[in-house]
Write an enzyme that holds these catalytic residues in place. Sequence first.
Site, PDB file in Angstrom:
ATOM      1  N   HIS A  31      54.507 -18.050  -7.962  1.00 13.53           N
ATOM      2  CA  HIS A  31      53.705 -17.835  -8.371  1.00 13.53           C
ATOM      3  C   HIS A  31      52.412 -18.895  -8.265  1.00 13.53           C
ATOM      4  CE1 HIS A  31      55.152 -14.429 -11.150  1.00 13.53           C
ATOM      5  NE2 HIS A  31      53.619 -14.401 -11.980  1.00 13.53           N
ATOM      6  N   LYS A  80      50.188 -21.941 -13.317  1.00 21.92           N
ATOM      7  CA  LYS A  80      51.253 -20.868 -14.469  1.00 21.92           C
ATOM      8  C   LYS A  80      51.238 -21.653 -15.487  1.00 21.92           C
ATOM      9  CE  LYS A  80      54.156 -17.259 -14.876  1.00 21.92           C
ATOM     10  NZ  LYS A  80      53.858 -16.647 -15.771  1.00 21.92           N
TER      11      LYS A  80
HETATM   12  N1  LIG Z   1      51.982  -9.217 -18.089  1.00 24.67           N
HETATM   13  C1  LIG Z   1      51.234  -9.457 -17.257  1.00 24.67           C
HETATM   14  O1  LIG Z   1      51.319  -8.268 -16.889  1.00 24.67           O
HETATM   15  C2  LIG Z   1      51.031 -10.673 -16.906  1.00 24.67           C
HETATM   16  C3  LIG Z   1      50.583 -11.994 -17.865  1.00 24.67           C
HETATM   17  N2  LIG Z   1      50.309 -13.229 -17.775  1.00 24.67           N
HETATM   18  C4  LIG Z   1      50.496 -14.152 -18.021  1.00 24.67           C
HETATM   19  O2  LIG Z   1      48.928 -13.559 -19.362  1.00 24.67           O
HETATM   20  C5  LIG Z   1      48.382 -15.126 -19.677  1.00 24.67           C
HETATM   21  C6  LIG Z   1      47.646 -15.549 -19.439  1.00 24.67           C
HETATM   22  O3  LIG Z   1      47.807 -15.721 -17.827  1.00 24.67           O
HETATM   23  P1  LIG Z   1      45.915 -16.079 -17.030  1.00 24.67           P
HETATM   24  O4  LIG Z   1      44.846 -15.357 -17.743  1.00 24.67           O
HETATM   25  O5  LIG Z   1      46.308 -15.847 -15.864  1.00 24.67           O
HETATM   26  O6  LIG Z   1      45.969 -17.642 -17.594  1.00 24.67           O
HETATM   27  P2  LIG Z   1      44.517 -18.482 -18.166  1.00 24.67           P
HETATM   28  O7  LIG Z   1      44.261 -20.078 -18.015  1.00 24.67           O
HETATM   29  O8  LIG Z   1      44.077 -17.824 -16.915  1.00 24.67           O
HETATM   30  O9  LIG Z   1      43.837 -17.894 -19.425  1.00 24.67           O
HETATM   31  C7  LIG Z   1      44.769 -18.068 -20.741  1.00 24.67           C
HETATM   32  C8  LIG Z   1      42.761 -18.661 -21.536  1.00 24.67           C
HETATM   33  O10 LIG Z   1      43.004 -18.302 -22.538  1.00 24.67           O
HETATM   34  C9  LIG Z   1      42.885 -19.720 -23.091  1.00 24.67           C
HETATM   35  N3  LIG Z   1      43.751 -20.262 -24.416  1.00 24.67           N
HETATM   36  C10 LIG Z   1      44.178 -20.713 -24.438  1.00 24.67           C
HETATM   37  N4  LIG Z   1      44.646 -20.378 -25.820  1.00 24.67           N
HETATM   38  C11 LIG Z   1      44.077 -19.792 -26.604  1.00 24.67           C
HETATM   39  C12 LIG Z   1      44.719 -19.313 -27.812  1.00 24.67           C
HETATM   40  N5  LIG Z   1      45.049 -20.070 -28.877  1.00 24.67           N
HETATM   41  N6  LIG Z   1      43.125 -18.600 -28.350  1.00 24.67           N
HETATM   42  C13 LIG Z   1      42.713 -17.826 -27.332  1.00 24.67           C
HETATM   43  N7  LIG Z   1      42.548 -18.382 -26.417  1.00 24.67           N
HETATM   44  C14 LIG Z   1      43.538 -19.111 -25.768  1.00 24.67           C
HETATM   45  C15 LIG Z   1      42.230 -20.330 -22.294  1.00 24.67           C
HETATM   46  O11 LIG Z   1      41.814 -21.530 -22.352  1.00 24.67           O
HETATM   47  P3  LIG Z   1      41.942 -23.122 -21.560  1.00 24.67           P
HETATM   48  O12 LIG Z   1      42.030 -22.920 -20.615  1.00 24.67           O
HETATM   49  O13 LIG Z   1      40.870 -23.606 -22.399  1.00 24.67           O
HETATM   50  O14 LIG Z   1      43.265 -23.219 -22.162  1.00 24.67           O
HETATM   51  C16 LIG Z   1      42.719 -19.717 -20.818  1.00 24.67           C
HETATM   52  O15 LIG Z   1      40.786 -19.628 -21.464  1.00 24.67           O
HETATM   53  C17 LIG Z   1      49.461 -15.909 -19.221  1.00 24.67           C
HETATM   54  O16 LIG Z   1      50.700 -16.450 -19.907  1.00 24.67           O
HETATM   55  C18 LIG Z   1      50.862 -15.259 -18.103  1.00 24.67           C
HETATM   56  O17 LIG Z   1      51.999 -15.695 -17.350  1.00 24.67           O
HETATM   57  C19 LIG Z   1      49.563 -12.923 -16.711  1.00 24.67           C
HETATM   58  C20 LIG Z   1      49.257 -12.459 -14.969  1.00 24.67           C
HETATM   59  C21 LIG Z   1      49.657 -10.820 -15.514  1.00 24.67           C
HETATM   60  O1  LIG Z   2      51.114 -16.160 -14.665  1.00 21.29           O
HETATM   61  C1  LIG Z   2      51.024 -14.758 -13.818  1.00 21.29           C
HETATM   62  O2  LIG Z   2      50.121 -14.937 -13.019  1.00 21.29           O
HETATM   63  C2  LIG Z   2      51.817 -13.910 -14.457  1.00 21.29           C
HETATM   64  N1  LIG Z   2      52.418 -13.876 -15.188  1.00 21.29           N
HETATM   65  C3  LIG Z   2      53.118 -13.282 -15.427  1.00 21.29           C
HETATM   66  C4  LIG Z   2      54.879 -13.759 -15.407  1.00 21.29           C
HETATM   67  O3  LIG Z   2      55.343 -13.964 -16.407  1.00 21.29           O
HETATM   68  O4  LIG Z   2      56.072 -12.580 -15.126  1.00 21.29           O
HETATM   69  C5  LIG Z   2      53.272 -11.348 -14.798  1.00 21.29           C
HETATM   70  C6  LIG Z   2      52.910 -11.388 -13.784  1.00 21.29           C
HETATM   71  O5  LIG Z   2      54.240 -12.675 -12.795  1.00 21.29           O
HETATM   72  C7  LIG Z   2      51.455 -12.578 -13.300  1.00 21.29           C
END
Ligand SMILES: NC(=O)C1=CN([C@@H]2O[C@H](COP(=O)(O)OP(=O)(O)OC[C@H]3O[C@@H](n4cnc5c(N)ncnc54)[C@H](OP(=O)(O)O)[C@@H]3O)[C@@H](O)[C@H]2O)C=CC1
Ligand SMILES: O=C(O)C1=N[C@H](C(=O)O)C[C@H](O)C1
Length: 278
Positions: A167, A171
């Site tokens: 990743h 992350k």
């Molecule tokens: N299930 C799936 O298919 C996927 C899952 N994911 C998961 O999704 C999650 C987010 O990923 P990603 O978008 O890349 O992360 P990012 O860090 O880009 O985005 C997360 C956002 O949430 C904000 N945030 C943090 N805490 C809070 C809170 N308590 N309330 C509201 N907003 C909050 C962050 O603000 P700040 O930056 O100020 O902390 C940031 O803007 C991760 O756990 C990732 O592993 C990602 C891709 C695919």
């Molecule tokens: O953090 C990410 O980017 C992603 N998180 C998810 C995970 O922890 O499996 C899904 C995907 O791999 C992208």
Amino acid sequence: MTNQSTIPVIVNGAAGKMGREVIKAVAQAPDMILMGALDTSPEHQDKDAGELAGLSEPLEVPITNQLEPMLGYVAGERQMAPGVMVDFTHPDAVYDNVRSAIAYGIRPVVGTTGLSPEQVQDLTDFAEKASTGCLLIPNFSIGMVLLQQAAVNASKYFDHVEIIELHHNQKADAPSGTAIQTAQLLAELGKTFNPPQVEETEKLPGARGSLADEGIRIHSVRLPGLIAHQEVIFGAAGQIYTLRHDTSDRSCYMPGVLLAIRKVNQLKSLVYGLEKIL
Ligand SMILES: NC(=O)C1=CN([C@@H]2O[C@H](COP(=O)(O)OP(=O)(O)OC[C@H]3O[C@@H](n4cnc5c(N)ncnc54)[C@H](OP(=O)(O)O)[C@@H]3O)[C@@H](O)[C@H]2O)C=CC1
Ligand SMILES: O=C(O)C1=N[C@H](C(=O)O)C[C@H](O)C1
């Protein structure tokens, strides 16, 4: 125009990498309306969620950090379908977010990874008691579901398997939720993998990766330039069988996210994994 089948959606983590993609996808879905965009990042407060996501027109939905008032506002909406909260925030925040949403009768669709098994169990019990649908989806891409199905099939014939997940280096959690789920799916077969061949010594801690259920090892790589990638490598005498999934754009998750938003209102309990709603 909205009606009783329009789904009001709140996006939590709206300013993040995934949140912005979800805003775009929801804005383009004819049966959904974006009613709230939450994010705690100070620099994005009050910005228009649509403009932040890169849409040409504003959506007139400002980013806020006020979760409970937003949940109350959407819960009070009676002219549409029950509300859904999509959560792509942070492993430290997601548990409380989901509990709050369920308490307000808002259905969570959760992409955020990093929940502990105890937290998942607690949310399962909470959703059950509230008779509220909730989806926990470690990976929304169809390619990963197909990889996992192929891995489960292969694991009937191979006794040795290791998982490598790769990743981007923003992350927060390791191993990835997807790798943990993949190991769980293989472990459900009830056999122990990787019977030791020699007595091993790790000369540097962690050299052999983390140990998941039933002897399955997971190795986590974090580098700029990566998005999300996973290999499941099976070995047997004289052969290696490798399954690999690569993402090149986060739009790959959006068909799964939209499907989950549509399906969660049909559920009365917590469901884990995209494969269960396909
Ligand atoms: N299930 C799936 O298919 C996927 C899952 N994911 C998961 O999704 C999650 C987010 O990923 P990603 O978008 O890349 O992360 P990012 O860090 O880009 O985005 C997360 C956002 O949430 C904000 N945030 C943090 N805490 C809070 C809170 N308590 N309330 C509201 N907003 C909050 C962050 O603000 P700040 O930056 O100020 O902390 C940031 O803007 C991760 O756990 C990732 O592993 C990602 C891709 C695919
Ligand atoms: O953090 C990410 O980017 C992603 N998180 C998810 C995970 O922890 O499996 C899904 C995907 O791999 C992208």
